[in-house]
Every structure is written in C-alpha cells, then in structure tokens.
Motif scaffolding. Structure first.
Motif, PDB file in Angstrom:
ATOM      1  N   MET A 169      10.284  88.837  12.571  1.00 17.36           N
ATOM      2  CA  MET A 169       9.508  90.108  12.018  1.00 17.36           C
ATOM      3  C   MET A 169      10.118  91.355  12.518  1.00 17.36           C
ATOM      4  N   THR A 170      10.309  92.072  11.647  1.00 16.96           N
ATOM      5  CA  THR A 170      10.883  93.625  11.909  1.00 16.96           C
ATOM      6  C   THR A 170       9.746  94.799  11.311  1.00 16.96           C
ATOM      7  N   HIS A 171      10.018  95.917  11.958  1.00  8.57           N
ATOM      8  CA  HIS A 171       9.140  97.061  11.594  1.00  8.57           C
ATOM      9  C   HIS A 171       9.652  98.491  12.020  1.00  8.57           C
ATOM     10  N   VAL A 172       9.404  99.289  11.110  1.00  5.51           N
ATOM     11  CA  VAL A 172      10.058 100.670  11.687  1.00  5.51           C
ATOM     12  C   VAL A 172       9.146 101.393  12.597  1.00  5.51           C
ATOM     13  N   ASP A 173       9.614 101.742  13.811  1.00  2.00           N
ATOM     14  CA  ASP A 173       8.814 102.358  15.001  1.00  2.00           C
ATOM     15  C   ASP A 173       8.092 103.888  14.573  1.00  2.00           C
ATOM     16  N   PRO A 174       7.238 103.909  15.275  1.00  5.52           N
ATOM     17  CA  PRO A 174       6.726 105.256  15.153  1.00  5.52           C
ATOM     18  C   PRO A 174       7.540 106.515  14.962  1.00  5.52           C
ATOM     19  N   LEU A 175       7.350 107.402  13.856  1.00 11.50           N
ATOM     20  CA  LEU A 175       8.151 108.277  13.516  1.00 11.50           C
ATOM     21  C   LEU A 175       7.405 109.849  14.243  1.00 11.50           C
ATOM     22  N   VAL A 227      18.595  94.178   8.370  1.00 11.15           N
ATOM     23  CA  VAL A 227      17.302  94.837   7.538  1.00 11.15           C
ATOM     24  C   VAL A 227      17.599  95.623   6.449  1.00 11.15           C
ATOM     25  N   ASP A 228      16.597  95.121   5.320  1.00  9.61           N
ATOM     26  CA  ASP A 228      16.535  96.326   4.259  1.00  9.61           C
ATOM     27  C   ASP A 228      15.689  97.345   4.723  1.00  9.61           C
ATOM     28  N   LEU A 229      16.087  98.655   4.567  1.00  3.24           N
ATOM     29  CA  LEU A 229      14.894  99.881   4.902  1.00  3.24           C
ATOM     30  C   LEU A 229      14.488 100.257   3.289  1.00  3.24           C
ATOM     31  N   TYR A 230      13.207 100.367   3.212  1.00  2.00           N
ATOM     32  CA  TYR A 230      12.504 100.715   2.024  1.00  2.00           C
ATOM     33  C   TYR A 230      11.626 102.034   2.345  1.00  2.00           C
ATOM     34  N   TYR A 231      11.653 102.986   1.209  1.00  2.00           N
ATOM     35  CA  TYR A 231      11.042 104.178   1.334  1.00  2.00           C
ATOM     36  C   TYR A 231      10.438 104.429   0.260  1.00  2.00           C
ATOM     37  N   ARG A 232       9.249 105.395   0.020  1.00  2.00           N
ATOM     38  CA  ARG A 232       8.775 106.034  -0.900  1.00  2.00           C
ATOM     39  C   ARG A 232       8.319 107.401  -0.395  1.00  2.00           C
ATOM     40  N   ILE A 233       7.971 108.364  -1.504  1.00  2.00           N
ATOM     41  CA  ILE A 233       7.379 109.580  -1.248  1.00  2.00           C
ATOM     42  C   ILE A 233       5.928 109.406  -1.690  1.00  2.00           C
ATOM     43  N   VAL A 234       4.942 109.872  -0.694  1.00  2.00           N
ATOM     44  CA  VAL A 234       3.589 109.663  -1.067  1.00  2.00           C
ATOM     45  C   VAL A 234       3.382 110.557  -2.468  1.00  2.00           C
ATOM     46  N   GLY A 235       2.529 109.743  -3.426  1.00  2.00           N
ATOM     47  CA  GLY A 235       2.364 110.157  -4.626  1.00  2.00           C
ATOM     48  C   GLY A 235       2.908 109.615  -5.740  1.00  2.00           C
ATOM     49  N   THR A 236       4.000 108.568  -5.212  1.00  2.00           N
ATOM     50  CA  THR A 236       4.760 107.856  -6.194  1.00  2.00           C
ATOM     51  C   THR A 236       4.539 106.349  -5.930  1.00  2.00           C
ATOM     52  N   ASP A 237       4.395 105.593  -6.845  1.00  2.00           N
ATOM     53  CA  ASP A 237       4.183 104.190  -6.535  1.00  2.00           C
ATOM     54  C   ASP A 237       5.437 103.210  -6.141  1.00  2.00           C
ATOM     55  N   GLN A 238       6.657 103.484  -6.785  1.00  5.22           N
ATOM     56  CA  GLN A 238       7.907 102.918  -6.496  1.00  5.22           C
ATOM     57  C   GLN A 238       8.489 102.881  -4.898  1.00  5.22           C
ATOM     58  N   TRP A 239       8.498 101.545  -4.529  1.00  3.08           N
ATOM     59  CA  TRP A 239       9.359 101.729  -3.200  1.00  3.08           C
ATOM     60  C   TRP A 239      10.931 101.407  -3.626  1.00  3.08           C
ATOM     61  N   THR A 240      11.782 102.165  -2.657  1.00  2.00           N
ATOM     62  CA  THR A 240      13.194 102.450  -3.141  1.00  2.00           C
ATOM     63  C   THR A 240      13.988 101.560  -1.940  1.00  2.00           C
ATOM     64  N   LYS A 241      14.830 100.784  -2.109  1.00  2.00           N
ATOM     65  CA  LYS A 241      15.730 100.362  -1.048  1.00  2.00           C
ATOM     66  C   LYS A 241      16.793 101.362  -0.813  1.00  2.00           C
ATOM     67  N   TYR A 242      16.922 101.935   0.701  1.00  2.00           N
ATOM     68  CA  TYR A 242      17.713 102.770   0.776  1.00  2.00           C
ATOM     69  C   TYR A 242      19.322 102.175   1.253  1.00  2.00           C
ATOM     70  N   TYR A 276       6.820 110.931   3.583  1.00  2.00           N
ATOM     71  CA  TYR A 276       7.746 109.619   3.434  1.00  2.00           C
ATOM     72  C   TYR A 276       7.202 108.613   4.216  1.00  2.00           C
ATOM     73  N   GLU A 277       7.058 107.645   3.459  1.00  3.36           N
ATOM     74  CA  GLU A 277       6.524 106.125   4.003  1.00  3.36           C
ATOM     75  C   GLU A 277       7.779 105.091   4.138  1.00  3.36           C
ATOM     76  N   PHE A 278       7.844 104.391   5.203  1.00  2.00           N
ATOM     77  CA  PHE A 278       8.776 103.426   5.366  1.00  2.00           C
ATOM     78  C   PHE A 278       8.538 102.039   5.767  1.00  2.00           C
ATOM     79  N   PHE A 279       9.162 100.919   5.265  1.00  2.00           N
ATOM     80  CA  PHE A 279       9.003  99.540   6.098  1.00  2.00           C
ATOM     81  C   PHE A 279      10.244  98.871   6.001  1.00  2.00           C
ATOM     82  N   THR A 280      10.538  97.876   6.739  1.00  2.00           N
ATOM     83  CA  THR A 280      11.765  96.982   6.784  1.00  2.00           C
ATOM     84  C   THR A 280      11.433  95.667   6.406  1.00  2.00           C
TER      85      THR A 280
END
Length: 588
Positions: free
Chosen positions: A274-280, A306-321, A346-350
């Motif tokens: 299990m992985t996660h992005v730490d508090p930013l 890990v893969d890192l995924y992000y999106r900008i709030v207001g968009t629905d699409q997650w993008t692999k970084y 910006y939102e993130f998950f791994t």
C-alpha cells in the motif's frame, strides 16, 4: 459562522477526500505488529489542512446546515478540538437586527468579529457526521480507536437516525461504514450514555472497530426540541442576542472531539503493498515542488515502484505523471519533483507495484492536495462622496476590494499621505482639506504581493459628514440595502434614518447600512442623521429608485420585517463603522 476563515479551496474540494488512513511506512509502532492508521490532534498548522482530512456532512437539514468544524473553546490537548455544530445558523436565537446568529466561537476568530452574530451552541434537528477512510483494515485482526470527548447536552426527544431507537437525550455516536459494490452502509458502533452526555468534562473512550470497516467517524444527533437545562432566555443579552421564540429555553454547547488514534494489531501474513502521497503544504508558490510519498513495506521486500497520478480541481481526468528524468513515470524513491503547468488546486495519489508484478487497485481519489499560486492578487479602490470639479466636497470615503483566483486574500494594506501601513478592515473616511495620496496593495495566502497602487483624493471644505456608498442605486424587486459611512473623529452616540420624509427610526450607532424591503415602485429618499459625542449633528440624504431595471444591489437578507437596520460592526480601530483619517496632510 464560517470556520475560522473563509475556506480558500473551491467548494468542489468537498467531494474529494484525502486518504490519510493507509498504513504509512514512517509510522512508528507502539509494539511489534501494531500499526497506526491515523492520529488526529486537530492541531494542523492551518484550518484547511484539518478540514480536508475529514468528510463532513449534515444528514438532517431541518434546522440549517450544521457540520463538524475546528474550534478553540474546548481542547483536551493543545489549543483546538473538533466541534459538532459549527457553520450553520442557530434557529433558537435572534439578534437585535432580527437575524439568526451563526453557531460559532468568537474567541477562535481573528478580529474583526461581531458577537451579535455568533453563539457557541448546537442546534436542534442535527445529524452531523465526520468520517475518515480506512484502507487495509481487513488485513488486521483488530482495529481500535481511542479518543477524548467533552459533552454538554441534555434530555430531549432525540432518537437514532433513519427511524432508529429512542435515545432521549442529544448524543454522540461512533460509526463505521462498510462498502459493497461502491455503496456505503453506515453502522452505529457506540453511543455515549446520558451521564457521559451531560458530564461537561473530558472523557477517554476506546472502541473496537470491525476489520470490515472502510470508513470510521463520529455522528452527533439532536432532537427536535431544545435540551432540558438549556440557556436562559437572556443568556446572551449583553450581545443583543435572545432566544427565539422570545422567552423560550435555549441550547447547550454540544460535543467536542480531540486526540483520536486508530490502530491495527495482528497483521496477516499477506498484507498487500500500500502506498500513498504524504501530506503536502497547503500552498505552493513556484511551479516546481516536491511530492513526498510512503509505502508500508519497511524492509522493501515487495516494493518495486509507484506511479504518480494528478489532476487539477475542476477537471475529471487523472493524468499519470512523468518528467525528463523519469520519462516512464516509474518512481522508486521519495520525494518526486513535480513540474506544474498552471496555477490551481492539485490533487495526487500513487499506485504501487511489487516485484512479483502485482499492483495496488486503482483508487482514483486523492491522497493529498496543494494549491499552486504564483500570481499576485488584484486590488481596486471605490471612492464615494460629493464629487464636484475633481474634488470631493465636505468628506469622502474609499473602499478596497481585493481578489485572488487561487489561494485567496490574506490581507490588504493601505496608507494615506505616507503614514504607517495599516491592514484594511473596512471603509476609510477622509475629511481634511487638500489632496491625499492613498497607497494600497494585497497579499494572498501563498505570500504573493501585488505592486503598490496609488490614487489621489482631493477634499474641499472638509467637514465630518454622512457619505453614501451607493446613492442613486436601483432595485427592481422592492428590496434594497443603502450603505453609508459616518466620518466623525468623535464616537457616534445616536444614529437614525428617515424614509421618504417619514418619522426617524433609531438604529445601532455602529450601523453602516439600512436594509429596506417591500418598497413601492418609484423614486425614494433615505435620510441618515448621526449625532456624535461632541454634540455635532451630521445629516445627509440618498436618492434611489425601485422599479423595472437592473438590480444593482447584493441579494438582501431574508427577513419578515419590512424595514430593518443591518449592523455592520468592524473592529476596535473603527469609529462609527469606518476607519477615520484624522491627521492633516503634510506640506511640502
């Protein structure tokens, strides 16, 4: 009351939750085989960092929207705790202006704050929930949650929600959720006793959570009537607040939560990676910043990348970084240098992968977030008064308006004629003859500062007076708010208004506006008369119209009264509702 300060994140964030409940690699275990899912001391550096770690909702909207929030009135450790009732207005109190005060604690707010608009009391008809996600609970034999709570409630007709059993007092539940095909089901695990509910002291409680839980949290429920032993009708009379209906029993403080710890013991042999992005940090100012992350494989026996995924709030699409250094986006070490493309939230998950080719399930929900704001805010100035041939006759006022699209405004500063910089809190008045240089700028919550702006305001025949901010306004629905400022160096002791030549109506001496409703179409005149402590009488009139056309006013507050003075108190540096500039312009 809005929680501490206005929330700087878009309301869209309310639907997106931080998954802080995964088992972090860097969490130290109290004993072998014990892992801390999460702790909550309610002492995060900013309100936003606490706010977005919990999903909060009000399941009963009969008495306004009342949800859990952070508070400084009671605390078990530190200076903050979570309180059950903040944000909504309280249906059992009314102030001298006829408005409902909000549930809130004035001591936790930065000045200016008006005590006539706040009561530290919960409301009736509440079903207030805050919950936090658990990931991987099923891989532990036992999950326990220990917390401290302070409760001040009483007997009522409260019962468990959704037609549940009768409880007979306003109460606190510990709840957990299970998930089946994406559908959450709530379960009540524990309810405080009446003795605990009315104890008015901090109590410690430990509960065992089933390892099928996917969320865990707290629920505060109140009945349809005020609790026995509530406030006297005049408990807040010093602030111009009384119970409603007049003479009725008021409410109580409610429930506070602090120092929550959720742990798992007895891990199975097949606990998955299990992985996660730490508090930013809440805010970032430059486009290149780092994303720390963790996993639950301290011996690195399974972990691969890990893969890192992000999106900008207001968009629905997650993008692999991916970046130049790692074009495939397979990151093996923390932190990851992230190159943002624009300002925004910006939102993130791994998603983790192990050496056997296995991987975490796709989450599609944020572990953590941050606001990137590298753009300075913008400020404008509005000047009001009797403008004649480029100068204002008698007196003038100015209002500063600042906006910031990303992180929000932290403060706006101004000075007049080279004086000391002052934080802007309300309308500023000028009555001294001559040309005055006004300088101002705003700073956003990220720390970006706009360049200093300048304007000049000329005064002739300077005397104290009443200055209207929106004389000549039009309303097409019969409801209008006329805003004004009394520019006097002496305190205002009496304030009155007259509509269309009628009798004068007294209003609060610190009022800065009059709300009128139910007016007939046509032209109207509002006269405002003020008397200061030196005996000076200041008077002025504003003309406005009612009828078809564009409504230039903000939507008026709903109220049954046909005419109502709206109090607009601003801080201790305010005299008569404004900052008064009383120093004469320097020569030369």
């Amino acid at each position: 009351m809005r929680c501490e300060r206005l929330m700087v994140i878009s309301a869209l964030m309310l639907g997106f939750l931080m998954i802080m409940s995964v088992v972090p690699m860097n969490t130290s275990a109290a004993t072998d085989g014990e892992y801390v899912f999460f702790t909550e001391e309610v002492e995060e550096p900013t309100f936003e960092e606490w706010h977005y770690r919990w999903h909060k909702s009000d399941q009963n909207l009969d008495s306004s929207y009342d949800v859990w929030c952070r508070n400084m009135h009671e605390a078990h450790g530190g200076t903050h705790s979570a309180w059950c009732a903040r944000q909504g207005y309280n249906t059992h109190y009314i102030n001298s202006t006829g408005l409902r005060p909000y549930n809130g604690n004035i001591t936790s707010l930065q000045a200016p704050a008006d005590p006539s608009k706040l009561v530290l009391r919960y409301d009736t008809d509440m079903d207030s929930i805050m919950r936090r996600e658990l990931v991987g609970a099923s891989y532990y034999d036992a999950i326990t949650m220990t917390f401290w709570f302070y409760s001040d409630t009483g007997h009522s007709d409260a019962r468990q929600p959704d037609g549940g059993s009768y409880v007979g007092y306003d109460f606190l539940n510990v709840i957990y959720y299970t998930t089946n095909n994406g559908v959450l089901s709530k379960h009540v695990l524990w309810t405080n006793t009446y003795e605990q509910a009315s104890a008015k002291t901090w109590l410690e409680q430990t509960v065992t959570i089933p390892n099928v839980a996917t969320w865990v949290g707290f629920e505060f429920v109140s009945g349809t009537v005020p609790p026995e032993g509530g406030d006297r009708a005049d408990a807040f009379a010093a602030y111009g607040v009384r119970t409603s209906p007049q003479g009725s029993t008021g409410m109580k403080e409610g429930v506070f939560i602090d120092d929550v710890v959720v742990t798992g013991t007895g891990p199975s042999d097949d606990v998955p990676l299990m992985t996660h992005v730490d508090p930013l940090p809440v805010y970032e100012q430059v486009k290149n910043f780092t994303i720390p992350w963790s996993h639950n494989d301290p011996e690195i026996a399974k972990f691969q990348y890990v893969d890192l995924y992000y999106r900008i709030v207001g968009t629905d699409q997650w993008t692999k970084y991916a970046n130049v250094q790692n074009p495939q986006g397979k990151f093996t070490s923390s932190p990851i240098t992230f190159n943002a493309i624009q300002d925004g939230t910006y939102e993130f998950f791994t998603k983790g992968y192990d050496i056997n080719g296995g991987s975490e399930s796709w989450r599609g929900i944020a572990d953590s977030w941050t606001v990137l704001d590298g753009t300075p805010p913008e400020s404008t100035i509005d000047i009001s008064g009797d403008l004649q041939n480029g100068a204002y006759s008698g007196s003038a006022t100015f209002t500063l308006n600042s906006t910031d699209a990303a992180s929000g405004i932290d403060h706006t500063s101004y000075r007049v004629d080279g004086s000391e910089w002052t934080n802007y809190t309300g309308v500023v008045g000028l009555t001294i003859d001559g040309e005055h240089l006004v300088e101002y700028f705003a700073v956003d919550k990220t720390g970006n500062s706009e360049p200093i702006k300048k304007t000049t305001i000329s005064i002739v025949d300077g005397v104290p007076g009443v200055v209207f901010q929106n004389s000549g306004a039009n309303s097409d629905d019969g409801n209008i708010t006329i805003r004004f400022t009394v520019t006097s160096t002496a305190p205002i002791v009496q304030l009155e208004y007259s509509l269309d030549g009628g009798d004068y109506v007294g209003i609060d001496a610190n009022a800065t506006s009059v709300l009128l409703s139910g007016l007939e179409d046509g032209e109207h005149t509002l006269m405002v008369k003020a008397r200061d402590s030196s005996g000076n009488v200041l008077i002025n009139e504003a003309e406005f119209t009612v009828g078809s056309g564009t409504n230039l006013e903000d939507p008026p507050l709903k109220n049954d009264l046909t005419m109502l003075a709206v109090v607009g108190v601003v801080g201790v540096a305010i005299v008569g509702g404004l900052v008064f500039i009383g120093t004469r312009k320097r020569k030369g």
